[in-house]
Design a protein around this motif. Structure first.
Motif, PDB file in Angstrom:
ATOM      1  N   UNK A 916       0.837  -1.209   0.000  1.00  0.00           N
ATOM      2  CA  UNK A 916       0.000   0.000   0.000  1.00  0.00           C
ATOM      3  C   UNK A 916       0.865   1.250   0.000  1.00  0.00           C
ATOM      4  N   UNK A 917       1.907   1.217  -0.870  1.00  0.00           N
ATOM      5  CA  UNK A 917       2.810   2.337  -1.142  1.00  0.00           C
ATOM      6  C   UNK A 917       3.676   2.726   0.047  1.00  0.00           C
ATOM      7  N   UNK A 918       3.781   1.851   1.043  1.00  0.00           N
ATOM      8  CA  UNK A 918       4.690   2.060   2.167  1.00  0.00           C
ATOM      9  C   UNK A 918       5.642   0.882   2.255  1.00  0.00           C
ATOM     10  N   UNK A 919       6.856   1.149   2.739  1.00  0.00           N
ATOM     11  CA  UNK A 919       7.793   0.058   2.915  1.00  0.00           C
ATOM     12  C   UNK A 919       7.157  -0.987   3.831  1.00  0.00           C
ATOM     13  N   UNK A 920       7.416  -2.258   3.564  1.00  0.00           N
ATOM     14  CA  UNK A 920       6.722  -3.361   4.244  1.00  0.00           C
ATOM     15  C   UNK A 920       6.806  -3.289   5.765  1.00  0.00           C
TER      16      UNK A 920
END
Length: 962
Positions: A916-920
């Motif tokens: 969701x466009x954030x680092x995991x």
């Protein structure tokens, strides 16, 4: 088995085509070679056109020419489809359809895919080559290569366009040449997965005339890689350079001082980064002879047959023959001294003595293509011998020793000058330790081998135990007979990671027949992936069942024992006979008691087994087998076969009365199942597809399978067999439990025939049984109380569907009946007879039994699909396409989902996986009870990310109460 080869084999993991002679000959001008080195200037997944102009010397008279080009498809194995159109000097050479998949050699591939007679595929590249002898002209020549995608994944960038021209120019020079072509890969996979450092090689068969003088020699190699390789020519190191293109380049060396004027000249190449390919090698040798000035024809003899050697200049005439009736090229002055009669090859000379320098070149140990040696398994020792000449060798022997003891001696019936042979030996070591293997060449009486220093070679070989073999059969823990049945229930348990201090909870709802008596109950805790950091450890855990703290009665565990991901997995079994009294809900909690914050283990599930007596049940003979045997046939498992990764389960003991059998049922539990290729055998039955992730892939249970038709009177056996690595990449699995239950049509034995039933107690104290009738066959009277002396039931008749107590007569003191709300389908106390001993019902209480039913959903349960994501080809600085991940909360409360990535150090997924466009590592999503949502996964590597190649990792999604 003896295998003969004139060249080295390809990378044994990914495959490839070693370089072999495409053309050789002699010219007066030279060999022209020029290339376009590309990719950085092209757009991926789009149409690309490359036009390259080649300037051939103005006075060139073309003797032979070849155009070669390579196109990148975008994936090392997937079938990304496109086409390539190749034109040269305005003529279309071919429009090629590029649409074949590729399979690594290690996974059963052929080493390359031959698309047609001039196009092949090795890993992610298609090579195309064309004879353009009749199209090349002196001066400018133009090649145009155009690619177009046929699907959205095809990359289509052009790595290389190369033209090679052998020409005469009237200069009266004499230049011998050989052009070798191939598509030879060298990958880090062979090192990491097979412990094999592949070093490629290609041979050039020089054939300069005897007495000639070498004036110059050049060697050119064209390669595909982002980093130049390491090279040696005839054992002498060559310098490396920098690729001219993004993934391609070439080198040219002066090798005059290293060239052998006749015989084999060998170039070796080795990768210096993750991946490397060699595609073209050119060796030239300019020389003079005493008669060079007398030449009247500036077109020397040429070998026109593809793959021919330079010495093949006449038809059907052996160069060993001394007859004067030959072509002008075979003069008497060129005949070796070993020939003694006209038209008679030297090999036919009686009692001939061969001068040959025999040597042991290499010893390689493997197990089914994996470069490992395993204890108590059949391994292969491949010994390569070489004849360094100067003559063909006669018969000799090759001996292999282990720890100084001779394993085997094999004969070799002759070996040509410059040739090698790979000889296979079988080796089954009995201990896990370092062994010394020694291969020795024993020359025969007809061989004069003056150099004995290279006649033997030793190698230290590590032998290990492979924990992934089927070496821990599931043993019978309990065998007995009961008039009743068996329940095997996994409740609402699911796969959960349990970190330090965390508590795991699972529930089981049991429903036993009325009057059933629990004879035996056992709880199974299936756990896996127990580690502190990256080190595998046996877990530290506490377990409570039905409010009581328990310790395991039996502990079973298994472990890989080598390499990465060496984490233990296990089955712990608990005796809960005294805690399971009948129908009801039973709760299990497991706590990670390890205080190290980096410690964790995973629970695959909790299962509850109950053996109960039931007066209306059938006589049932049962076997309860348990254990833990981790097996694997995946590519990372050391080359194990299905036969080696088979778990056996024996059901020994009493004979079975086959004529009286009503049915036979088999339960099997496999942790980490979920692969349709897993086979289940029971005696003569053999089926696959039964382990279909029910109830989950982490705890795959094949329940109550009917095996009646395959039952034997004794010594029944089940086997669980891992699939081949060629079947969807094989599988890792842990068979952990098996139950066989055989029910009879009528009683054949009493229930005293219990073996190994150490937990059964003797309830001989029958109370209030003075009026018991028809119990003559009951022994030990287990839990029998008040058998027929029913009291206070005088007026109770057929209480089916009772909703209140208004129909109960003479029951003035009935209590606890007014608030019953769940008593539908109550069928208790119908047809009550024999009430002669009824004395008084004024104190009757709780006479009506009410069946309670409820469907309990898990507190926390998360499912995710799909179970794999392929990001295709990704360039640093350019994000991949987004891929959906569907998350579903099957539990009864809101949950918070977080992510964890398992990857190699500085791997691409740990570095650049976005959720969701954030680092995991920052990912967090809350899901309401019994709801579903979709997240987007994307790989976005920074521009300075340096690693290249194909990678695999694991994404774990964890759920906890929100």
């Amino acid at each position: 088995m003896v295998l003969s080869s004139g060249v080295c084999s390809a990378d044994n993991y990914v495959g490839g085509i070693p370089l072999t002679s495409a053309h050789s000959g002699t010219v007066s001008g030279g060999v022209y070679c020029d290339s376009y080195y590309g990719m950085g200037d092209q757009e991926a997944k789009a149409s690309n056109t490359i036009e390259k102009t080649f300037t051939v010397p103005d006075n060139a008279n073309v003797e032979w020419a070849m155009l070669l080009t390579n196109v990148y498809c975008g994936h090392m194995q997937n079938n990304y489809q496109g086409k390539a159109k190749v034109d040269f000097n305005g003529k279309n050479l071919g429009t090629e359809t590029l649409n074949v998949p590729y399979t690594y050699s290690y996974n059963g591939g052929n080493g390359h895919v031959q698309v047609n007679d001039h196009v092949n595929r090795v890993t992610s590249d298609y090579m195309m080559y064309y004879d353009v002898t009749g199209l090349v002209k002196a001066g400018k020549n133009t090649a145009v290569v155009k690619t177009d995608p046929l699907d959205s994944s095809f990359d289509g960038r052009i790595r290389l366009v190369t033209l090679v021209v052998a020409y005469n120019d009237g200069s009266k020079k004499t230049i011998w040449y050989q052009v070798n072509r191939g598509h030879d890969a060298d990958s880090y996979y062979s090192d990491d997965e097979m412990n094999e450092n592949y070093i490629g090689s290609t041979a050039f068969q020089a054939a300069l005339p005897e007495g000639s003088s070498l004036t110059d020699s050049k060697l050119t190699l064209v390669y595909q890689a982002s980093s130049d390789g390491a090279y040696a020519f005839n054992g002498n190191a060559l310098s490396s350079g920098t690729p001219q293109g993004t993934f391609s380049g070439s080198n040219t060396w002066d090798v005059k001082d290293s060239l052998k004027s006749s015989g084999t000249n060998t170039l070796t190449y080795d990768r210096t980064a993750s991946f490397y390919k060699s595609v073209l090698g050119i060796l030239t040798a300019e020389y003079t002879t005493s008669s060079s000035g007398d030449s009247t024809d500036d077109t020397p003899a040429d070998n026109t047959t593809d793959n021919g050697s330079a010495g093949d200049t006449t038809d059907d005439i052996s160069s060993d023959n001394t007859t004067n009736d030959t072509s002008s090229d075979n003069t008497t002055s060129d005949v070796p001294a070993g020939n003694t009669t006209n038209d008679t090859p030297a090999d036919n000379t009686t009692d001939a003595k061969f001068s040959a320098d025999l040597g042991v070149q290499a010893i390689k140990v493997s197990h089914n293509s994996a470069a490992k040696a395993w204890k108590n398994l059949v391994n292969t020792v491949n010994v390569t011998v070489i004849n360094n000449g100067p003559e063909k060798a006669g018969s000799f022997a090759l001996e292999l020793y282990s720890e100084g003891s001779l394993l085997e001696s094999k004969p070799i019936n002759g070996l040509a000058n410059g040739a090698t042979e790979a000889v296979e030996f079988v080796w089954k070591p009995e201990d896990a330790k370092n062994y010394t293997l020694r291969a020795v060449v024993v020359p025969g009486s007809t061989i004069n081998d003056a150099n004995a220093t290279n006649n033997e070679l030793s190698k230290t070989q590590e032998v290990m135990h492979n924990g992934y073999i089927g070496d821990k059969p599931l043993e019978t823990y309990l065998h007995g007979t009961v008039k009743g049945n068996i329940i095997y229930d996994y409740g609402n348990s699911s796969y959960v990671k349990v970190s330090s201090g965390d508590v795991y909870t699972a529930g089981h709802s049991l429903s036993l027949p009325e009057g059933a008596i629990v004879k035996y109950a056992r709880l199974y805790n299936f756990w896996t992936w127990s580690a502190t950091g990256s080190s595998g450890v046996i877990p530290s855990m506490s377990l409570d069942f039905a409010g009581s703290s328990l310790t395991p009665e039996a502990e079973y565990a298994d472990q890989k024992g080598w390499g990465q991901y060496d984490y233990p997995t296990g089955t712990w079994a608990y005796n809960v006979t005294g805690l399971v009294s009948g129908s009801g809900n039973y709760i299990t909690t497991v706590k990670n008691t390890n205080s190290d914050a980096e410690n964790s283990f995973c629970i695959d599930g909790i299962a509850l087994l109950v053996v109960y007596e039931d007066a209306s049940g059938k006589e049932t003979q049962y076997w309860i087998n348990e254990g833990c045997d981790a097996v694997s046939t995946m590519s990372s498992s050391g080359g194990l076969t299905p036969d080696e990764a088979t778990v056996k389960i024996a059901f020994a003991g009493d004979s079975i009365d086959l004529g009286n059998v009503d049915n036979a049922r088999l339960w099997t539990t496999v942790q980490s199942g979920g692969h349709e290729g897993i086979a289940l055998k029971f005696n003569e039955m053999s089926i696959s597809g039964v382990y279909d992730s029910t109830p989950s892939s982490n705890l795959d249970i094949d329940e109550a399978r009917d095996v009646t038709s395959y039952l034997l009177s004794q010594n029944n056996e089940a086997q669980i067999i891992a699939p081949s690595v060629t079947d969807n990449s094989g599988d890792y699995m842990i068979p952990s439990s098996a139950i066989l239950a055989v029910s009879y049509k009528s009683e054949t034995t009493d229930d005293t025939n219990i073996t190994d039933d150490t937990n059964v107690t003797d309830d001989t104290n029958v109370t209030d049984g003075t009026n018991v009738t028809d119990d003559t066959n009951v022994t030990d009277g287990t839990n029998v109380t008040n058998d027929t002396n029913v009291t206070n039931d005088t007026n109770v008749t057929n209480d089916t569907n009772v909703t209140d107590d208004t129909n109960v007569t003479d029951g003035t003191n009935v209590t606890d009946g007014t608030n019953v709300t769940i008593d539908t389908n109550v069928t208790i106390d119908t047809n009550v007879t024999d009430n002669t001993n009824v004395t008084d019902d004024t104190n009757m209480k709780d006479d009506t039994n009410v069946t309670l039913k409820v469907n309990i959903i898990p507190v926390i349960s998360l499912t995710v699909s799909p179970d794999s994501l392929d990001f295709g080809t990704v360039s640093p600085g350019t994000p991949s396409e987004s891929l959906p991940l569907a998350l579903k909360n099957n539990g009864g409360i809101s949950i918070k989902v977080t992510a964890e990535v398992h990857d190699q150090e500085n791997g691409p997924f740990a570095t650049g996986l976005l959720l969701d466009q954030n680092i995991w590592s920052n990912y967090s999503k809350v899901l309401a009870a019994e709801s579903a949502e979709t997240s987007q996964a994307q790989l976005d590597l920074p521009l300075n990310y340096s690693s290249t190649g194909q990678f695999q990792g694991t994404l774990s999604l964890w759920a906890e109460a929100a």
